[in-house]
Motif scaffolding. Structure first.
Motif, PDB file in Angstrom:
ATOM      1  N   CYS A   1       1.172  -1.443  -0.453  1.00 12.21           N
ATOM      2  CA  CYS A   1       0.119  -0.250  -0.033  1.00 12.21           C
ATOM      3  C   CYS A   1       1.271   1.051   0.058  1.00 12.21           C
ATOM      4  CB  CYS A   1      -1.309   0.313   1.316  1.00 12.21           C
ATOM      5  SG  CYS A   1      -2.005  -1.547   1.716  1.00 12.21           S
TER       6      CYS A   1
ATOM      7  N   LEU B   1      -0.697   5.388  -1.535  1.00 16.99           N
ATOM      8  CA  LEU B   1      -2.081   5.264  -1.238  1.00 16.99           C
ATOM      9  C   LEU B   1      -1.970   5.412   0.403  1.00 16.99           C
ATOM     10  CD1 LEU B   1      -3.376   1.315  -1.084  1.00 16.99           C
ATOM     11  CD2 LEU B   1      -4.221   3.577  -2.934  1.00 16.99           C
TER      12      LEU B   1
ATOM     13  N   GLY C   1      -5.950   4.671   3.514  1.00 15.90           N
ATOM     14  CA  GLY C   1      -5.441   3.100   2.583  1.00 15.90           C
ATOM     15  C   GLY C   1      -4.254   2.260   3.154  1.00 15.90           C
TER      16      GLY C   1
ATOM     17  N   ALA D   1      -4.868   0.566  -6.421  1.00 18.29           N
ATOM     18  CA  ALA D   1      -4.573   1.551  -6.444  1.00 18.29           C
ATOM     19  C   ALA D   1      -5.173   3.012  -7.336  1.00 18.29           C
ATOM     20  CB  ALA D   1      -3.103   1.821  -5.668  1.00 18.29           C
ATOM     21  N   ARG D   2      -5.174   2.344  -8.760  1.00 17.53           N
ATOM     22  CA  ARG D   2      -5.471   3.089  -9.809  1.00 17.53           C
ATOM     23  C   ARG D   2      -7.041   2.670 -10.230  1.00 17.53           C
ATOM     24  NH1 ARG D   2      -0.706   5.453 -11.360  1.00 17.53           N
ATOM     25  NH2 ARG D   2      -1.876   5.417 -13.374  1.00 17.53           N
ATOM     26  N   THR D   3      -7.525   1.602  -9.415  1.00 16.11           N
ATOM     27  CA  THR D   3      -9.032   2.416  -9.644  1.00 16.11           C
ATOM     28  C   THR D   3      -9.902   2.928 -10.232  1.00 16.11           C
ATOM     29  OG1 THR D   3      -9.990   0.379  -7.931  1.00 16.11           O
ATOM     30  CG2 THR D   3      -8.893  -0.350  -9.834  1.00 16.11           C
ATOM     31  N   ARG D   4      -9.712   4.170  -9.408  1.00 13.48           N
ATOM     32  CA  ARG D   4     -10.680   5.288  -8.407  1.00 13.48           C
ATOM     33  C   ARG D   4     -11.729   5.744 -10.379  1.00 13.48           C
ATOM     34  NH1 ARG D   4      -9.755  10.871  -4.811  1.00 13.48           N
ATOM     35  NH2 ARG D   4     -12.022  10.996  -5.348  1.00 13.48           N
ATOM     36  N   ARG D   5     -12.668   5.698 -10.494  1.00 18.40           N
ATOM     37  CA  ARG D   5     -13.321   5.977 -11.602  1.00 18.40           C
ATOM     38  C   ARG D   5     -13.329   5.493 -12.889  1.00 18.40           C
ATOM     39  NH1 ARG D   5     -11.460  10.560  -9.202  1.00 18.40           N
ATOM     40  NH2 ARG D   5      -9.796  11.413 -10.590  1.00 18.40           N
ATOM     41  N   HIS D   6     -12.952   3.956 -13.014  1.00 19.51           N
ATOM     42  CA  HIS D   6     -12.156   3.713 -13.801  1.00 19.51           C
ATOM     43  C   HIS D   6     -13.184   2.094 -14.058  1.00 19.51           C
ATOM     44  CE1 HIS D   6      -9.919   6.148 -15.977  1.00 19.51           C
ATOM     45  NE2 HIS D   6      -9.455   6.680 -14.923  1.00 19.51           N
TER      46      HIS D   6
ATOM     47  N   ARG E   1     -10.833  -0.762 -15.406  1.00 20.69           N
ATOM     48  CA  ARG E   1      -9.568  -0.938 -14.135  1.00 20.69           C
ATOM     49  C   ARG E   1     -10.500  -2.303 -13.237  1.00 20.69           C
ATOM     50  NH1 ARG E   1      -6.080   4.199 -14.128  1.00 20.69           N
ATOM     51  NH2 ARG E   1      -5.155   4.283 -16.122  1.00 20.69           N
ATOM     52  N   ARG E   2     -11.395  -1.830 -12.183  1.00 17.82           N
ATOM     53  CA  ARG E   2     -11.543  -2.482 -11.534  1.00 17.82           C
ATOM     54  C   ARG E   2     -12.674  -3.787 -12.195  1.00 17.82           C
ATOM     55  NH1 ARG E   2     -14.581   2.282 -10.122  1.00 17.82           N
ATOM     56  NH2 ARG E   2     -15.851   1.655 -11.749  1.00 17.82           N
TER      57      ARG E   2
END
Length: 426
Positions: free
Chosen positions: A120, A125, A129, A332-337, A340-341
């Motif tokens: 993390c 993060l 996080g 850590a890079r999935t926000r608003r995508h 990516r999730r």
């Protein structure tokens, strides 16, 4: 009550009343996960065979026995690590094998939590996080990732080595003795030595030389304590890859294992060596490019780790505990995508599904897989190659260069900018 007592005018401080239930729930989840492991042990005892090997290595080192002449357990397992590792294993001889197994489970659980924390932190993060509920919950779930679970099953040291390397390389450039701990890890298992090359190709010569220094220090200590065994290992045993195990077994999730099974050939020779060399070059180039073009040292370390696992003659499935920092880096890079999730879910599934164990592989069936079974028999090397290809695609343009319809530019994220500037300062 006063503010010092945790309240203000009789009301809980904002967030405090929420945090405690989350910690309790996460701790309960971790206890349930460990209880599940214990129940599984009651049904099918964990062999933890590698603990017996480590203990035998420590016994040979302390008594002057033949370090590379013994075999233990019903599988006739030999010592395969450098003499330095045997010196470190001497304390295991002070305890019974049963006690060692219990300690190994507890220590690996703590190391898994530490690896989640380090992952993390390396992923950039913030404190939220890396809060206790996140670490505890991730540890509880991470236990059931196949590489991590297999580490518990065999009583392996993979989590310790991964923590050592990740802690060392995630420190700022210029940190005192950065690279030395990685060199020590390479002195226990040889594959971490590739991180020295990564540091070298990214321009951090001092850190690369420090890795070499740590490695030489471990080899020197091994030679001082076990001179005959050191000569035997460094001149002979380290080249006997077959001593570790059969490369074509489905357990082997390296490039050689994949190629051997695809070709139905237990010794692919140059048909493996050439692709391995090309993969090593491509993987290090991808690591260098993501570091220089995106300023993401953490992804450079991940690319190097995956490359080492791919090109190593044998990478048992439990060697792939680097899946933990990989999954954290993706999360850590999935926000608003949404895509990516979905990618994170797919990669998590790949490291949890255990497809290599589902297909029939008794005896030498590993060399008889049909074409459609091959991806299920080698999920980790396929995933590793896909990761390197994705990093190549992602770094095809530098940040700030037009790379989207309408001439939209690719800005470097704030964390990347900080990492990049920190690296230049070092």
């Amino acid at each position: 009550m006063s503010a010092a007592d945790g309240t203000r005018t009789g009301r809980p401080v904002r967030g405090q009343g929420i945090a405690r239930p989350r910690v309790v729930l996460a701790a309960a989840l971790l206890m349930a996960s460990l209880a599940g492991l214990w129940m599984l042990y009651q049904v099918q005892p964990l062999p933890m065979s590698d603990i017996a090997v480590y203990r035998a290595e420590g016994q040979a080192a302390s008594t002057g026995g033949d370090l590379y002449g013994f075999t233990v357990t019903k599988w006739a397992l030999p010592a395969t690590y450098p003499p330095f590792a045997a010196v470190l294993f001497i304390p295991t001889t002070w305890l019974s094998l049963g006690t060692l197994k219990i300690i190994a489970v507890l220590v690996n659980a703590v190391l898994l939590a530490l690896l989640v924390h380090l992952s993390c932190k390396a992923a950039g993060l913030g404190k939220a996080g890396r809060a206790a509920p996140v670490i505890l919950a991730a540890t509880a779930l991470g236990l059931w990732l196949e590489p991590v679970f297999q580490t518990f099953v065999f009583g392996q040291v993979n989590l310790a080595l991964t923590c050592l390397v990740l802690w060392d390389l995630s420190r700022p450039d210029g940190a005192r003795l950065k690279g030395f701990a990685t060199g020590i890890a390479a002195g226990i298992k040889l594959t971490p030595a590739l991180f020295a090359v990564y540091l070298l190709v990214t321009g951090r010569v001092k850190a690369a030389l420090t890795v070499l220094g740590g490695f030489l220090a471990s080899a020197l200590l091994g030679w001082l304590v076990l001179p005959a065994a050191s000569i035997e290992f460094w001149t002979r045993r380290m080249f006997e890859t077959g001593r570790v195990g059969k490369a074509w077994l489905v357990d082997n999730q390296s490039l050689q294992g994949l190629i051997a099974r695809v070709l139905h050939d237990p010794e692919p020779g140059l048909l493996w060596a050439v692709p391995a060399l090309l993969t090593a070059a491509a993987g290090l180039y991808a690591a260098r490019r993501v570091y220089l073009r995106r300023g993401l040292d953490s992804w450079g370390v991940l690319c190097t780790a995956v490359t080492a696992l791919l090109v190593s003659p044998i990478s048992w499935s439990h060697h792939w505990v680097w899946c933990v920092p990989l999954l954290v880096a993706l999360a850590a890079r999935t926000r608003r995508h949404a895509w990516r999730r979905a990618l994170l879910a797919a990669v998590t599934l790949a490291f949890t599904a255990r497809t290599m164990w589902m297909i029939p592989h008794t005896g030498d069936l590993d060399l008889s897989f049909s074409w459609w079974q091959q991806p299920f028999a080698a999920p980790y090397p396929v995933l590793g190659l896909a990761l390197l290809a994705a990093v190549f695609w992602w770094t095809r343009q530098r940040p700030g260069v037009s790379d989207a319809p309408g001439g939209r530019r690719l800005p470097a994220p704030r964390v990347e900018q900080q990492l990049s500037s920190g690296s230049r300062a070092g």
